[in-house]
Enzyme design. Sequence first.
Site, PDB file in Angstrom:
ATOM      1  CG  ASP A   7      -1.857   1.166   1.258  1.00 58.13           C
ATOM      2  OD1 ASP A   7      -2.331   1.582   0.183  1.00 58.13           O
ATOM      3  OD2 ASP A   7      -2.127   1.678   2.366  1.00 58.13           O
ATOM      4  CD  GLU A  68      -4.514   1.668  -2.760  1.00 55.46           C
ATOM      5  OE1 GLU A  68      -5.158   0.976  -1.960  1.00 55.46           O
ATOM      6  OE2 GLU A  68      -4.217   2.857  -2.566  1.00 55.46           O
ATOM      7  CG  ASP A 141      -1.007   3.283   5.907  1.00 50.80           C
ATOM      8  OD1 ASP A 141      -1.229   3.962   4.906  1.00 50.80           O
ATOM      9  OD2 ASP A 141      -1.073   3.713   7.079  1.00 50.80           O
TER      10      ASP A 141
END
EC number: 3.1.21.10
Length: 182
Positions: A7, A68, A141
């Site tokens: 992330d 991501e 996160d």
Amino acid sequence: MRVLGVDPGLTRCGVGVVEGVAGRPLTMLGVGVVRTPADAEPALRLVAVEQGIEQWLDEYRPEFVAVERVFSQHNVRTVMGTAQASAVAMLCAARRGIPVALHTPSEVKAAVTGSGRADKAQVGAMVTRLLRLSAPPKPADAADALALAICHIWRAPAQNRLQQAVALHADKASIASKGRTG
């Protein structure tokens, strides 16, 4: 299949490793956050992100890296840092020959919770449940990185079949056109 989920972020880059196959219970092998000081120069922060990701790649030896996909945000400074950290993660994986997959936030949310509009608490709760953890990983996160890895494990078989079908169709079309022109 062992997947490192990333992330991306310049201040906090979530990382998590999940192992398993679609349709079977999954196992979390590690989860954490690569942190950089907000007051450091951006180039030095990117070096710190790279070093952190390299350590995770060394320790866990993933077969895939799921990152991501950066999406448009209103805060240009935030999206730039996110995009830069994302590029570092992709570079680290590519340098080692590890395939990289990009997943949008809504794809990850839909894969893990069933809704592409789920909030962070719902994602954290489902990650906790799917990986049989005692509590949601903190910060968010870290949970998001695990969700990325889970999403990739569940989506990869279908994506691979689709890519194979497209390649087969292209091969057949190529053979057919050669037969007409040759």
